[in-house]
Design a protein around this motif. Structure first.
Motif, PDB file in Angstrom:
ATOM      1  N   SER A 161      16.931  -4.128 -29.981  1.00  0.00           N
ATOM      2  CA  SER A 161      16.020  -4.508 -31.061  1.00  0.00           C
ATOM      3  C   SER A 161      16.739  -5.493 -31.966  1.00  0.00           C
ATOM      4  CB  SER A 161      15.573  -3.275 -31.861  1.00  0.00           C
ATOM      5  OG  SER A 161      16.687  -2.700 -32.527  1.00  0.00           O
ATOM      6  N   THR A 162      15.965  -6.241 -32.753  1.00  0.00           N
ATOM      7  CA  THR A 162      16.541  -7.140 -33.754  1.00  0.00           C
ATOM      8  C   THR A 162      15.751  -6.996 -35.054  1.00  0.00           C
ATOM      9  OG1 THR A 162      15.147  -9.081 -33.336  1.00  0.00           O
ATOM     10  CG2 THR A 162      17.092  -8.802 -31.929  1.00  0.00           C
ATOM     11  N   ARG A 163      16.310  -7.552 -36.139  1.00  0.00           N
ATOM     12  CA  ARG A 163      15.666  -7.423 -37.448  1.00  0.00           C
ATOM     13  C   ARG A 163      14.515  -8.391 -37.647  1.00  0.00           C
ATOM     14  NH1 ARG A 163      20.337  -6.893 -42.045  1.00  0.00           N
ATOM     15  NH2 ARG A 163      20.826  -8.975 -41.301  1.00  0.00           N
ATOM     16  N   GLU A 164      14.569  -9.535 -36.946  1.00  0.00           N
ATOM     17  CA  GLU A 164      13.553 -10.539 -37.219  1.00  0.00           C
ATOM     18  C   GLU A 164      12.840 -10.978 -35.940  1.00  0.00           C
ATOM     19  OE1 GLU A 164      17.227 -11.866 -36.198  1.00  0.00           O
ATOM     20  OE2 GLU A 164      16.943 -11.346 -38.298  1.00  0.00           O
ATOM     21  N   ASP A 165      11.621 -11.457 -36.112  1.00  0.00           N
ATOM     22  CA  ASP A 165      10.827 -11.891 -34.954  1.00  0.00           C
ATOM     23  C   ASP A 165      11.489 -13.062 -34.236  1.00  0.00           C
ATOM     24  OD1 ASP A 165      10.346 -13.727 -36.982  1.00  0.00           O
ATOM     25  OD2 ASP A 165       8.170 -13.469 -36.992  1.00  0.00           O
ATOM     26  N   ASN A 166      12.224 -13.889 -34.989  1.00  0.00           N
ATOM     27  CA  ASN A 166      12.916 -15.019 -34.359  1.00  0.00           C
ATOM     28  C   ASN A 166      14.002 -14.542 -33.395  1.00  0.00           C
ATOM     29  OD1 ASN A 166      13.169 -17.922 -34.171  1.00  0.00           O
ATOM     30  ND2 ASN A 166      15.174 -17.695 -35.136  1.00  0.00           N
ATOM     31  N   GLU A 197      14.175  -8.635 -23.176  1.00  0.00           N
ATOM     32  CA  GLU A 197      13.086  -8.100 -23.994  1.00  0.00           C
ATOM     33  C   GLU A 197      13.667  -7.281 -25.145  1.00  0.00           C
ATOM     34  OE1 GLU A 197       9.936  -8.720 -23.641  1.00  0.00           O
ATOM     35  OE2 GLU A 197       9.903  -9.676 -21.645  1.00  0.00           O
ATOM     36  N   ALA A 198      13.257  -7.585 -26.355  1.00  0.00           N
ATOM     37  CA  ALA A 198      13.723  -6.842 -27.531  1.00  0.00           C
ATOM     38  C   ALA A 198      12.535  -6.484 -28.409  1.00  0.00           C
ATOM     39  CB  ALA A 198      14.731  -7.678 -28.318  1.00  0.00           C
ATOM     40  N   GLU A 199      12.699  -5.443 -29.211  1.00  0.00           N
ATOM     41  CA  GLU A 199      11.678  -5.054 -30.183  1.00  0.00           C
ATOM     42  C   GLU A 199      12.131  -5.463 -31.579  1.00  0.00           C
ATOM     43  OE1 GLU A 199       9.911  -1.168 -30.069  1.00  0.00           O
ATOM     44  OE2 GLU A 199      10.568  -0.855 -27.994  1.00  0.00           O
ATOM     45  N   GLN A 200      11.168  -5.759 -32.426  1.00  0.00           N
ATOM     46  CA  GLN A 200      11.490  -6.032 -33.816  1.00  0.00           C
ATOM     47  C   GLN A 200      11.393  -4.734 -34.608  1.00  0.00           C
ATOM     48  OE1 GLN A 200       8.932  -8.797 -35.850  1.00  0.00           O
ATOM     49  NE2 GLN A 200      10.171  -8.790 -37.713  1.00  0.00           N
ATOM     50  N   VAL A 201      12.437  -4.422 -35.375  1.00  0.00           N
ATOM     51  CA  VAL A 201      12.457  -3.206 -36.193  1.00  0.00           C
ATOM     52  C   VAL A 201      12.908  -3.554 -37.611  1.00  0.00           C
ATOM     53  CG1 VAL A 201      12.871  -1.625 -34.263  1.00  0.00           C
ATOM     54  CG2 VAL A 201      14.818  -2.678 -35.442  1.00  0.00           C
ATOM     55  N   LEU A 202      12.741  -2.602 -38.503  1.00  0.00           N
ATOM     56  CA  LEU A 202      13.132  -2.799 -39.895  1.00  0.00           C
ATOM     57  C   LEU A 202      14.638  -2.648 -40.086  1.00  0.00           C
ATOM     58  CD1 LEU A 202      10.412  -0.721 -41.801  1.00  0.00           C
ATOM     59  CD2 LEU A 202      10.495  -3.215 -41.558  1.00  0.00           C
ATOM     60  N   ASP A 203      15.159  -3.336 -41.087  1.00  0.00           N
ATOM     61  CA  ASP A 203      16.535  -3.098 -41.517  1.00  0.00           C
ATOM     62  C   ASP A 203      16.666  -1.624 -41.886  1.00  0.00           C
ATOM     63  OD1 ASP A 203      19.101  -4.605 -42.636  1.00  0.00           O
ATOM     64  OD2 ASP A 203      18.568  -3.015 -44.056  1.00  0.00           O
ATOM     65  N   ILE A 224      12.089 -14.524 -44.129  1.00  0.00           N
ATOM     66  CA  ILE A 224      10.741 -14.992 -43.777  1.00  0.00           C
ATOM     67  C   ILE A 224      10.016 -13.941 -42.936  1.00  0.00           C
ATOM     68  CG2 ILE A 224       9.461 -16.724 -42.443  1.00  0.00           C
ATOM     69  CD1 ILE A 224      11.696 -18.732 -43.228  1.00  0.00           C
ATOM     70  N   SER A 225      10.738 -13.371 -41.975  1.00  0.00           N
ATOM     71  CA  SER A 225      10.153 -12.374 -41.084  1.00  0.00           C
ATOM     72  C   SER A 225       9.722 -11.122 -41.839  1.00  0.00           C
ATOM     73  CB  SER A 225      11.165 -12.002 -39.990  1.00  0.00           C
ATOM     74  OG  SER A 225      10.607 -11.126 -39.050  1.00  0.00           O
ATOM     75  N   LEU A 226      10.561 -10.647 -42.758  1.00  0.00           N
ATOM     76  CA  LEU A 226      10.228  -9.460 -43.549  1.00  0.00           C
ATOM     77  C   LEU A 226       9.003  -9.702 -44.432  1.00  0.00           C
ATOM     78  CD1 LEU A 226      10.863  -6.619 -44.651  1.00  0.00           C
ATOM     79  CD2 LEU A 226      12.428  -7.705 -46.281  1.00  0.00           C
ATOM     80  N   LEU A 227       8.977 -10.846 -45.111  1.00  0.00           N
ATOM     81  CA  LEU A 227       7.840 -11.166 -45.974  1.00  0.00           C
ATOM     82  C   LEU A 227       6.544 -11.287 -45.171  1.00  0.00           C
ATOM     83  CD1 LEU A 227       9.453 -13.828 -48.358  1.00  0.00           C
ATOM     84  CD2 LEU A 227       9.114 -11.385 -48.785  1.00  0.00           C
ATOM     85  N   LYS A 228       6.656 -11.797 -43.964  1.00  0.00           N
ATOM     86  CA  LYS A 228       5.494 -11.933 -43.087  1.00  0.00           C
ATOM     87  C   LYS A 228       4.937 -10.569 -42.695  1.00  0.00           C
ATOM     88  CE  LYS A 228       4.214 -13.940 -38.595  1.00  0.00           C
ATOM     89  NZ  LYS A 228       4.747 -14.645 -37.402  1.00  0.00           N
TER      90      LYS A 228
END
Length: 362
Positions: free
Chosen positions: A165-170, A182-188, A311-315
């Protein structure tokens, strides 16, 4: 289960300390026993005498918290000593292989440990055997691309992890585009801890008695300073500022060059407004439901631009209007953030992120 964590846990940076603490606490809340794999670069190895002095000052700081100046960084050192369970210090990569055998699973993350400009395969769990479960929780690549000379290494090391997983969609996009992973986006991890738990951690910290604007800056953009001064002139409150730049003291009522994690949480939690260019400054503004703005610390065309995680978090939380660029006019929080909808979105993302981590460990 015995869970090893490897991340940037030993710097005095507020964000690094808090993400590491949160990662440990979440894993503990899930019923496991987490320990930081205390891997450091040799340049951070303290000489014997310095280590003794540091230990002594940590004790003094605990007994007389206002005696030792914050600039001496003991707020961070004391926090790490009191709140983090760690292995022995490790400076040799070969030693890591022995340490790894003690754990049922090892988690790398969070923080920008996968950033190409500071590449180290250790933070991609290169030292962990095939038999041990390997999980990436919310590391950031940080930049807008993976350099060609590193693509093969990213593919090799990240490709052998059991869950990614990673913190941001990018980050999700880059791993898929460059490495076919393949990775998932998750929260900090800091966002997975409730506000009440953070407040419990700082219940003994002193309160600043007057109303204030809290400002936390990592960058040195001139336009950001100009924007802040115009904003503060209209709001007419005290300014408490955390910034490593000496010139910033000119417009602050209280200026800190360094601050411990507990004091940071306390000041954010009681501020009227928050202005920041920091990712974790943004996170804690949201956690404590503050009226805030976040500045672009980097120009979008900069090679080392690290704006993507903010940017990803705000989105995700539909807070894009709180982001301020160099051409934006000064705003006076005329449209307040309504946190009911934000909290609902955050709770859904929390559930998704916790599910990922729980399933990955089990």
């Amino acid at each position: 289960m015995e869970i090893g964590i490897i991340t940037w846990h030993y710097f005095n940076n507020v964000g690094s300390n808090l993400q590491a603490y949160a990662m440990q606490k979440i894993i503990k809340n899930l019923g496991h026993n987490p320990t930081f794999i205390n891997y450091k670069y040799k340049i951070y190895k303290d000489p014997f005498l310095k280590k003794i002095i540091k230990e002594f000052c940590i004790i003094i700081d605990k007994i007389f918290p206002n005696l030792i100046n914050e600039r001496m960084k003991f707020g961070a050192y004391r926090f790490q000593k009191e709140e983090m369970q760690k292995t022995e210090e490790i400076y040799d990569k070969k030693k890591l292989e022995e340490i790894a055998l003690k754990f049922d699973a090892i988690v790398c993350g969070s923080d920008q440990i996968w950033a190409p400009n500071v590449f180290d395969e250790v933070y991609m769990l290169s030292f962990v055997s095939e038999k041990t479960r390997k999980i990436a929780y919310a590391p950031s690549i940080g930049l807008n691309e993976i350099p060609k000379n590193l693509v093969e290494k990213y593919e090799k090391y990240i490709g052998r992890l059991d869950r990614v997983s990673t913190r941001e969609d990018n980050g999700v996009k880059l791993l898929k585009e460059y490495c076919g992973i393949e990775a998932e986006q998750v929260l900090d991890p800091t966002l997975l801890i409730e506000k009440t738990e953070w407040l419990e951690l700082v219940k003994n910290e002193n309160t600043f008695k007057e109303k204030y604007i809290f400002i936390y800056l990592l960058g040195e953009k001139k336009w950001v300073r100009e924007w802040i001064q115009k904003f503060a002139k209209n709001i007419k409150m005290k300014i408490i500022l955390l910034s490593s730049f000496n010139d910033d003291r000119k417009y602050a009522d209280v200026h800190y060059k360094v601050m411990g994690p507990r004091k940071f949480i306390k000041l954010v939690s009681e501020a009227q407004y928050i202005l920041t260019d920091s990712f974790h400054g943004t996170i804690f503004s949201i956690l404590f439901q503050k009226q805030f703005y976040v500045f672009d610390r980097f120009d979008s065309k900069e090679k080392l631009c690290q704006n993507s995680r903010i940017i990803s978090l705000l989105k995700i939380l539909e807070l894009e209007n709180r982001r301020i660029g160099s051409n934006d006019e000064v705003k006076l929080i005329d449209k307040k953030i309504e946190y009911e909808n934000i909290n609902n979105k955050l709770e859904k993302e929390r559930e998704k992120s916790l599910k990922f981590l729980s399933e990955s460990l089990n």
